[in-house]
Motif scaffolding. Structure first.
Motif, PDB file in Angstrom:
ATOM      1  N   PRO A 244      -1.227  25.791  36.990  1.00  0.00           N
ATOM      2  CA  PRO A 244      -1.991  24.544  36.814  1.00  0.00           C
ATOM      3  C   PRO A 244      -1.129  23.289  36.837  1.00  0.00           C
ATOM      4  N   GLY A 245       0.032  23.306  36.162  1.00  0.00           N
ATOM      5  CA  GLY A 245       0.892  22.126  36.147  1.00  0.00           C
ATOM      6  C   GLY A 245       1.451  21.803  37.515  1.00  0.00           C
ATOM      7  N   GLY A 246       1.918  22.814  38.222  1.00  0.00           N
ATOM      8  CA  GLY A 246       2.466  22.604  39.555  1.00  0.00           C
ATOM      9  C   GLY A 246       1.423  22.145  40.548  1.00  0.00           C
ATOM     10  N   ASN A 280     -12.819  26.252  27.402  1.00  0.00           N
ATOM     11  CA  ASN A 280     -12.530  24.975  26.749  1.00  0.00           C
ATOM     12  C   ASN A 280     -11.802  24.004  27.657  1.00  0.00           C
ATOM     13  N   TYR A 281     -11.944  24.210  28.977  1.00  0.00           N
ATOM     14  CA  TYR A 281     -11.340  23.264  29.926  1.00  0.00           C
ATOM     15  C   TYR A 281     -12.352  22.169  30.232  1.00  0.00           C
ATOM     16  N   VAL A 528       7.414  20.387  33.575  1.00  0.00           N
ATOM     17  CA  VAL A 528       6.058  20.196  33.054  1.00  0.00           C
ATOM     18  C   VAL A 528       5.437  21.546  32.721  1.00  0.00           C
ATOM     19  N   GLY A 529       4.456  21.504  31.821  1.00  0.00           N
ATOM     20  CA  GLY A 529       3.724  22.720  31.480  1.00  0.00           C
ATOM     21  C   GLY A 529       4.508  23.661  30.586  1.00  0.00           C
ATOM     22  N   ASP A 530       4.178  24.932  30.655  1.00  0.00           N
ATOM     23  CA  ASP A 530       4.715  25.922  29.724  1.00  0.00           C
ATOM     24  C   ASP A 530       6.228  26.074  29.801  1.00  0.00           C
ATOM     25  N   VAL A 531       6.840  25.751  30.939  1.00  0.00           N
ATOM     26  CA  VAL A 531       8.293  25.915  31.070  1.00  0.00           C
ATOM     27  C   VAL A 531       9.046  24.876  30.248  1.00  0.00           C
ATOM     28  N   ARG A 532       8.397  23.804  29.869  1.00  0.00           N
ATOM     29  CA  ARG A 532       9.036  22.731  29.113  1.00  0.00           C
ATOM     30  C   ARG A 532       9.113  23.098  27.642  1.00  0.00           C
ATOM     31  N   ALA A 533      10.271  22.923  27.044  1.00  0.00           N
ATOM     32  CA  ALA A 533      10.439  23.188  25.616  1.00  0.00           C
ATOM     33  C   ALA A 533       9.511  22.279  24.807  1.00  0.00           C
ATOM     34  N   VAL A 539      -3.801  25.096  29.418  1.00  0.00           N
ATOM     35  CA  VAL A 539      -4.005  24.752  30.823  1.00  0.00           C
ATOM     36  C   VAL A 539      -4.190  23.246  30.987  1.00  0.00           C
ATOM     37  N   ALA A 540      -5.029  22.645  30.149  1.00  0.00           N
ATOM     38  CA  ALA A 540      -5.302  21.211  30.267  1.00  0.00           C
ATOM     39  C   ALA A 540      -4.042  20.394  30.056  1.00  0.00           C
TER      40      ALA A 540
END
Length: 559
Positions: A244-246, A280-281, A528-533, A539-540
């Motif tokens: 989603p982030g990409g 919940n999106y 960005v997203g889950d890879v970011r600490a 998802v949102a």
């Protein structure tokens, strides 16, 4: 191949949207982007397997669309009459055509090349909506009927078959699936292509290329997924990861005129694609599957001109070069002036002996229609206490006799949305087992027994359960970034205000300014997203970060 898509009867109710008729003024507008062309009755307008297929609008006559299969065999799909148009989503990606078009009568058409079609879609709002809706519905129709250019022969008891099914489904590529244990005519096909059951999964591509237990890269090559992607071009931005982030970064980047390439290790969707339903999106009050959400996002990115290279995993970032270079698993390299890291995270594996023996044959890391078809009406286990695990449990409870949900903590409140907790509590065939851990797996070629221990009481239970869905914890895929960007002890990438002065000193930060929001310790590299600490694993949130990040990309490219 089962994928939970609408039935043909359901699609028939939307036929007017799948095959709309343009108004005379719309035809006139399309004509300004194309040229007229004529065909004689019986002429092939374009063939299955062709690339660079134009967009056609029928002016006079009739054009039949068919799906060829075998020698001299074809299935009728539709006939286009005056003011109707050809095409589906392959026209946005320049992949091979899955169908054949033939002039039923003497035919006069408006021919629009793909570059001009993209101009129509980007500039003409009314036509864009009509064409895009038709293209998407037509692809859904091809998926529902299996009208593709490949045949897959496999087994539900084969981990490699599941891997191949997931790859094709997540890439939205239709195919015919035959199971060696269930389809009577499979032996004839095996004999015809001189392959055996030991070779499964077998992919027969366009009726002449046979791949035995292929890698995802081999499948992508055979189907021409990346044929139109030029690896030698220096891009404005390369997005690593098509979750989603990409995809959000790709949509906003391409729509704002940047030259965007998305590289993806496997297939689009990321961890979100493993979710059967997200409720919940924002904007989807009845919920949407992760596959549908990310599939639409990919089509949106391609509409604006972003390109996607699948089965092209990154193995090293050469951040000391200008432009920066990303080395890929197949030996190729791609270069960009800026990079967005959106590789997400993958579920942690169970700490159980011999786990690898049962991955794909009893242990799964996604809970979609593909995996659920393997479970039948049996009992299953879901491990994890997050939203993904909750969505999996409620989805599987619809078809399985019982779902055992195993969590290590005392309750779900700290990690799961309240609506999912309530649904789990109200579903009679879901049992929540608190402070419970799987300690052993047993079976021969397939998982047969699971042993778990209640950590509070010490009680050990062994159950005849053949299917476990592991959705606990997450680890990032960031080893390839070592030496380029600062990361936390778990491998998540520091960005923005999380990048300390000590990190900048160690990285020899060359600029007077501090890193921007989402920028890492390497200039022009964003996370960005889950890879970011310290990111919010939603998802949102990933979509928001990916879209906002592009504004910062514009700034650094202007420096």
């Amino acid at each position: 191949m089962g994928n939970g898509l609408p039935s043909l009867d359901e699609l028939e109710t939307r036929r007017a949207q799948m095959f709309p008729s343009l108004s005379p003024s719309q035809v006139a507008k399309v004509a300004t982007f194309g040229t007229e062309q004529q065909f004689k009755a019986g002429d092939i307008v374009f063939e299955q397997g062709d690339t660079n297929v134009p967009f056609f609008v029928v002016v006079e006559g009739a054009m039949e669309i068919v799906h060829p299969h075998g020698i001299g065999l074809e299935d009728h799909i539709t006939t286009h009459h005056p003011r109707e148009f050809t095409g589906e989503v392959t026209l946005l990606t320049d992949r091979r055509s899955l169908v054949r078009a033939r002039a039923n009568t003497d035919l006069r058409v408006i021919r629009v090349e793909q570059s001009k079609l993209r101009a129509i879609i980007q500039t003409e709002a009314e036509l864009s909506e009509l064409i895009m809706r038709a293209f998407i519905l037509r692809r859904v129709g091809l998926l529902s009927t299996g009208y593709g250019d490949i045949v897959v022969i496999g087994s539900r008891d084969s981990a490699a078959t599941l891997r191949l099914q997931e790859f094709l489904v997540r890439n939205g590529h239709p195919c015919k699936y035959l199971d060696v244990d269930r389809d009577a005519d499979v032996q004839q096909l095996l004999d015809q292509f001189h392959v055996g059951v030991k070779d499964i999964p077998i992919l027969i591509c366009r009726g002449d290329v046979v791949l035995r237990n292929p890698t995802e890269a081999e499948v992508a090559e055979c189907l021409g997924f990346n044929a139109a992607v030029s690896m030698g071009v220096v891009r404005d931005v390369i997005v690593c990861g098509a979750g989603p982030g990409g995809l959000a970064a790709a949509v906003y980047g391409a729509s704002e005129g940047l030259d965007v390439l998305v590289i993806e290790t496997s297939s689009p969707g990321g961890q979100a694609a493993s979710s059967s339903k997200i409720e919940n999106y924002l904007g989807f009050p009845t919920g949407v599957s992760g596959q549908a959400l990310t599939g639409r996002a990919l089509t949106q990115a391609e509409k604006f001109g972003a390109q996607l290279a699948v089965a092209r995993g990154a193995v090293r970032l050469h951040c000391d070069e200008t432009p920066m270079r990303i080395e890929l698993a197949n030996g190729e390299s791609v270069r960009a002036r800026s990079i967005v890291l959106a590789t997400g995270a993958q579920y942690n594996k169970l700490d159980v002996p011999e786990l690898h023996r049962f991955e794909g044959v009893g242990i799964y890391y996604a809970a979609t229609y593909v995996e659920s078809q393997r479970c039948g009406e049996n009992e299953v286990i879901v491990v994890g206490g997050g939203n993904s695990a909750g969505q999996a449990a409620t989805f599987l409870a619809r078809s399985c006799t019982h779902v055992h949900m195993l969590i290590r903590g005392p309750d779900l409140a700290a990690s799961m949305s309240r609506y999912l907790i309530r649904r789990i509590e109200e579903t009679p065939n879901i049992t929540l087992r608190r402070r419970t851990k799987i300690i052993a797996l047993d079976g021969d070629e397939h998982l047969e027994y699971v042993t778990w221990r209640d950590e509070a009481t010490g009680e050990v239970s062994k159950r005849p359960i053949r299917h476990v869905f592991s959705m606990a914890g997450a680890s990032p895929n960031t080893e390839w970034l070592r030496g380029c960007v600062a990361m936390d002890p778990k491998g998540f990438v520091y960005a923005g205000t999380d990048v300390t002065h000590a990190m900048l000193d160690e990285a020899k930060w060359p600029l007077e300014r501090q890193p921007m929001l989402f920028e890492t310790s390497q200039p022009r590299v964003f996370a960005v997203g889950d890879v970011r600490a310290n990111s919010v694993k939603r998802v949102a949130s990933a979509v928001g970060e990916g879209s906002v990040c592009i504004q910062l990309v514009h700034k650094v490219l202007g420096e």
